[in-house]
Design a protein around this motif. Structure first.
Motif, PDB file in Angstrom:
ATOM      1  N   UNK A  13     -33.471 -31.249   6.477  1.00  0.00           N
ATOM      2  CA  UNK A  13     -33.522 -32.582   5.878  1.00  0.00           C
ATOM      3  C   UNK A  13     -32.102 -33.022   5.498  1.00  0.00           C
ATOM      4  N   UNK A  14     -31.346 -32.070   4.926  1.00  0.00           N
ATOM      5  CA  UNK A  14     -29.980 -32.388   4.494  1.00  0.00           C
ATOM      6  C   UNK A  14     -29.089 -32.716   5.679  1.00  0.00           C
ATOM      7  N   UNK A  15     -29.373 -32.152   6.844  1.00  0.00           N
ATOM      8  CA  UNK A  15     -28.568 -32.463   8.028  1.00  0.00           C
ATOM      9  C   UNK A  15     -28.940 -33.825   8.602  1.00  0.00           C
ATOM     10  N   UNK A  16     -30.217 -34.209   8.474  1.00  0.00           N
ATOM     11  CA  UNK A  16     -30.695 -35.443   9.111  1.00  0.00           C
ATOM     12  C   UNK A  16     -30.427 -36.691   8.261  1.00  0.00           C
TER      13      UNK A  16
ATOM     14  N   UNK B 238     -27.457 -38.965   8.776  1.00  0.00           N
ATOM     15  CA  UNK B 238     -27.474 -39.735  10.034  1.00  0.00           C
ATOM     16  C   UNK B 238     -28.167 -41.075   9.849  1.00  0.00           C
ATOM     17  N   UNK B 239     -28.860 -41.227   8.711  1.00  0.00           N
ATOM     18  CA  UNK B 239     -29.594 -42.465   8.487  1.00  0.00           C
ATOM     19  C   UNK B 239     -31.099 -42.293   8.609  1.00  0.00           C
ATOM     20  N   UNK B 240     -31.573 -41.067   8.709  1.00  0.00           N
ATOM     21  CA  UNK B 240     -33.022 -40.827   8.809  1.00  0.00           C
ATOM     22  C   UNK B 240     -33.651 -40.937   7.414  1.00  0.00           C
TER      23      UNK B 240
ATOM     24  N   UNK C  93     -19.339 -35.206  13.200  1.00  0.00           N
ATOM     25  CA  UNK C  93     -20.147 -34.014  13.502  1.00  0.00           C
ATOM     26  C   UNK C  93     -21.281 -33.886  12.483  1.00  0.00           C
ATOM     27  N   UNK C  94     -22.416 -33.477  12.961  1.00  0.00           N
ATOM     28  CA  UNK C  94     -23.565 -33.239  12.082  1.00  0.00           C
ATOM     29  C   UNK C  94     -23.458 -31.809  11.577  1.00  0.00           C
TER      30      UNK C  94
ATOM     31  N   UNK D  62     -33.351 -49.281  14.422  1.00  0.00           N
ATOM     32  CA  UNK D  62     -32.418 -48.584  13.538  1.00  0.00           C
ATOM     33  C   UNK D  62     -31.380 -47.829  14.359  1.00  0.00           C
ATOM     34  N   UNK D  63     -30.321 -47.401  13.686  1.00  0.00           N
ATOM     35  CA  UNK D  63     -29.333 -46.619  14.428  1.00  0.00           C
ATOM     36  C   UNK D  63     -28.975 -45.346  13.647  1.00  0.00           C
TER      37      UNK D  63
END
Ligand SMILES: Nc1ncnc2c1ncn2[C@@H]1O[C@H](COP(=O)(O)OP(=O)(O)O)[C@@H](O)[C@H]1O
Ligand SMILES: Nc1ccn([C@H]2C[C@H](O)[C@@H](COP(=O)(O)OP(=O)(O)O)O2)c(=O)n1
Length: 679
Positions: free
Chosen positions: A136-139, A142-144, A172-173, A165-166
């Motif tokens: 969740x913390x990685x996503x 990104x705007x999720x 880097x993720x 959406x974008x």
């Protein structure tokens, strides 16, 4: 599969033969997700059929993929969504499948953000205790939009977004790699969905664990047309323009983690020239757990490998305790803890902190259950050290809804190889459905046991006392085999009628009995019987067959001819045998003998009801006269007459229901088992 509350394994002394492994869980679920996201139809061969793949397939269907059996090839055909969501809202239940939860969460977070939608992912209670916060913390950056619907950092999750959406992919993720490699795998599987316009870079924070699983991910992505560039184990780049392309057909390798139980089995029990051959996985495997073989060899296993196969024999004996950092084989390493039961010196497995967040806290669970069989165990935050039992104890093993606990601990049943002789009870054995539904069947097909160690329950008694009904229920409740010995005499009688042999011709009848070509159906054919290839299921139950059986069975030569055949039914895990002389003559050492009776009036009434329900008319008075005549003949013949064994327990069920009779016999059985009454 054994869908029963517990399965008792008798002491097992050896093992030999060939096992074909079910498909790999890790490969199966990755392939399914990739096929589901790709455009076009993918034929998946040797897919694992299990709980974890079932939830993934349900999820794919709910998301608009077509899943069907391909009649031409027998493979499963998955037609994917081609990266475009046909369905924009779904609630997906993912059981306890981490290999479904993590990548679906990532894929649906990305798809909902770009194309709009709302998806809820949930699972069993334990799934809601298995961390997902790092993903969740990685996503989120990104705007999720991800809502944690229960405890923060754990499923259930809601993933939502509005069309158009974008994603912020310029930088880097970052994802943590030191709790579970499944988070990285999830991102790598999902992010090609967003790689139209630019490269996507994923960087790992911390030392990446379970690298071999990431290798499987990269390997399968490549099969689906996505060539991820990797710099060490820290940085991964999904090239711009990546697009999932179905390979058309894909074969799933056998499960290397599942192979570990049989490698261990060979090392423990394939003695005296015996070989245990494992098919479906071998030297060409892409699965990291294949390296379990090296660890098993270090403990003493004699293993040879080739493409798609392994052959195992006992090498050094006793096995030798080792110290190993098992970070590279986290799942299979559990099997080493079971092998430690047969090793000289302690076996210490380190680098396994991830065990604590699997299906259960596997370090704690392993320690508790290995101690139950008598092992000494030391556990720490990220290690376990196991020393062989000095005294083996008959134990009822808890399995924690964890397939690997059941499969590992089953190896403790081979204690006769070190001079012990104790049975083992596996509670909730159906947990193996997660990856290997027929594990115990496969085990029993390979295992050898001293017949004296295989428990038999006998049910003798006069006709229509309910023996057959009771025996079948008890066998089903315990997962044991069933011997309906009356069927052998009935079939002999039928063969005599077919061949025109007189029921008074002892020698000719014995010859017929000796060469009886009889087959009992199993699986979908359970309950059916064939004589010389002809289905005699209905003919067998006719009263005329029963009377004929009663006559032919009075001949000593006929009884002798059927003796060995009856003994051959004594196979692991156990047998319930019904007839007239099961407890007195055939299995005099049976662990429990029941002599079942009911009044003649009650028995005649039951037979009457049974016949009427089959549309056969009968007179109650005639039936009673027939059964009394049959009782008399069965009781008064010179060989193996119908009578209770001296140590039989008498059960008059005239006034008992079938359920009551079954409950009574199961209660007696529990009292005779060494596991205590709690189970
Ligand atoms: N305890 C019981 N109470 C009532 N009916 C029973 C009981 N046990 C069996 N039956 C019925 O009696 C009939 C005969 O049982 P079966 O198992 O065929 O007997 P057997 O094998 O001893 O000849 C069946 O229809 C069965 O459903
Ligand atoms: N172990 C056995 C089983 C059956 N028999 C004989 C005697 C019985 O009357 C017949 C038929 O047995 P079966 O158990 O099939 O008959 P019922 O279901 O009890 O009517 O076979 C036997 O002699 N010894």
């Amino acid at each position: 599969m054994y869908r029963i509350p517990f399965l008792d394994l008798p002491p097992l002394a050896g093992a030999a033969g060939t096992v074909r492994l079910p498909g790999s869980k890790s490969i199966s679920n990755r392939v399914l997700l990739l096929a589901g996201l790709a455009e076009g139809r993918t034929l998946v061969h040797e897919l694992l059929a299990s709980d974890d793949t079932a939830v993934m397939l349900d999820a794919l269907r709910a998301l608009g993929c077509t899943v069907e059996q391909d009649s031409a090839s027998g493979a499963l055909a998955v037609t994917g969504i081609g990266g475009r969501l046909p369905v924009h809202a779904a609630r997906l239940y993912l059981g306890n499948a981490g290999t479904a939860m993590r990548p679906l969460a990532a894929a649906l977070a990305v798809l909902a953000t770009l194309q709009g939608g709302e998806f809820e992912l949930s699972g069993v209670a334990r799934m809601h205790e298995r961390p997902i916060g790092d993903l969740v913390a990685a996503l989120r950056p990104l705007g999720c939009t991800i809502d944690e619907l229960g405890t923060p950092g754990y499923p259930p999750l809601r993933l939502r977004g509005t069309a158009g959406g974008r994603l912020a992919l310029e930088r880097a993720i970052r994802v943590r790699g030191d709790v579970s490699s499944q988070f990285l795998t999830a991102l790598l599987l999902a992010l090609p969905l967003a790689a139209d316009a630019q490269d996507i870079v994923v960087e790992v924070d911390g030392e990446l664990i379970s690298k071999p699983y990431v290798e499987i991910t990269l390997n399968l992505l490549a099969r689906f047309g996505i060539a991820v560039r990797r710099e060490g184990w820290q940085r991964f780049t999904i090239p711009q323009g990546s697009r999932y392309r179905t390979p058309g057909t894909i074969h799933v390798e056998g499960d290397a983690s599942s192979a570990s139980y049989f490698v261990a089995l060979g090392a423990i029990a394939a003695t005296g020239g015996d070989v245990l051959r494992i098919e479906g996985v071998g030297s060409d495997s892409i699965q990291g757990d294949i390296r379990f073989v090296e660890a098993a060899q270090a403990m003493g296993a004699d293993v040879r490998t080739g493409p798609g196969w392994l052959e195992v024999r006992r090498g050094r004996w006793p096995l030798q305790g080792i110290t190993l950092d098992a970070n590279h084989i986290p799942d299979a390493a559990m099997t080493l803890a079971a092998m430690a039961l047969y090793a000289e010196g302690p076996t210490r497995i380190e680098g396994i902190a991830s065990w604590r967040v699997k299906e259960t806290d596997r370090i704690a669970a392993m320690a508790a259950e290995l101690r139950r069989v008598g092992a000494s165990v030391v556990e720490g935050a990220d290690f376990i050290e196991v020393s062989a039992p000095e005294t083996w104890l008959p134990a009822a093993i808890r399995t924690y809804d964890d397939h690997r606990m059941a499969m590992c601990l089953s190896l403790a049943a081979f204690n006769p190889t070190v001079g012990a002789r104790v049975p083992l009870r596996i509670l909730e054995p159906h947990c193996v459905a997660k990856t290997f539904p027929d594990y115990f069947e496969a085990l029993f097909a390979l295992a050898k046991a001293d017949p004296a160690d295989i428990p038999v329950i006998t049910v003798d008694g006069p006709t229509a006392s309910g023996k057959g009904t009771l025996a079948a229920e008890i066998a089903a409740a315990l997962g044991y085999g069933l011997l309906d010995s009356g069927a052998l005499y009935r079939a002999t009688g039928i063969a005599a009628m077919w061949d025109g042999v007189s029921p008074d011709d002892e020698a000719a009848l014995a010859t017929l009995a000796e060469g009886l070509d009889l087959r009992f159906g199993d699986g979908a054919d359970a309950g059916r019987t064939w004589l010389r290839g002809r289905d005699i299921t209905d003919e067998l139950r006719l009263e005329t067959s029963g009377l004929m059986a009663s006559r032919v069975s009075a001949w000593p030569a006929v009884r002798a001819a059927l003796h060995a055949l009856q003994l051959s039914f004594r196979r692991a895990p156990g047998l319930v045998a019904d007839g007239r002389d099961m407890g007195t003559v055939i299995f005099p050492d049976a662990a429990l003998k029941v002599f079942l009776t009911a009044s003649a009036q009650e028995r005649a009434a039951r037979r009457h009801k049974q016949l009427i329900s089959k549309g056969i008319s009968a007179s109650l008075a005639d039936l009673r006269a027939d059964l009394e005549a049959r009782d008399l003949r069965d009781r008064s013949r010179s060989v193996s007459p119908l009578k209770p064994a001296e140590d039989a327990l008498m059960l008059d069920n005239s006034a008992l229901s079938i359920e009551d009779s079954v409950a009574q016999v199961l209660a007696w059985w529990q009292q005779r088992r060494p596991f205590g009454h709690s189970a």
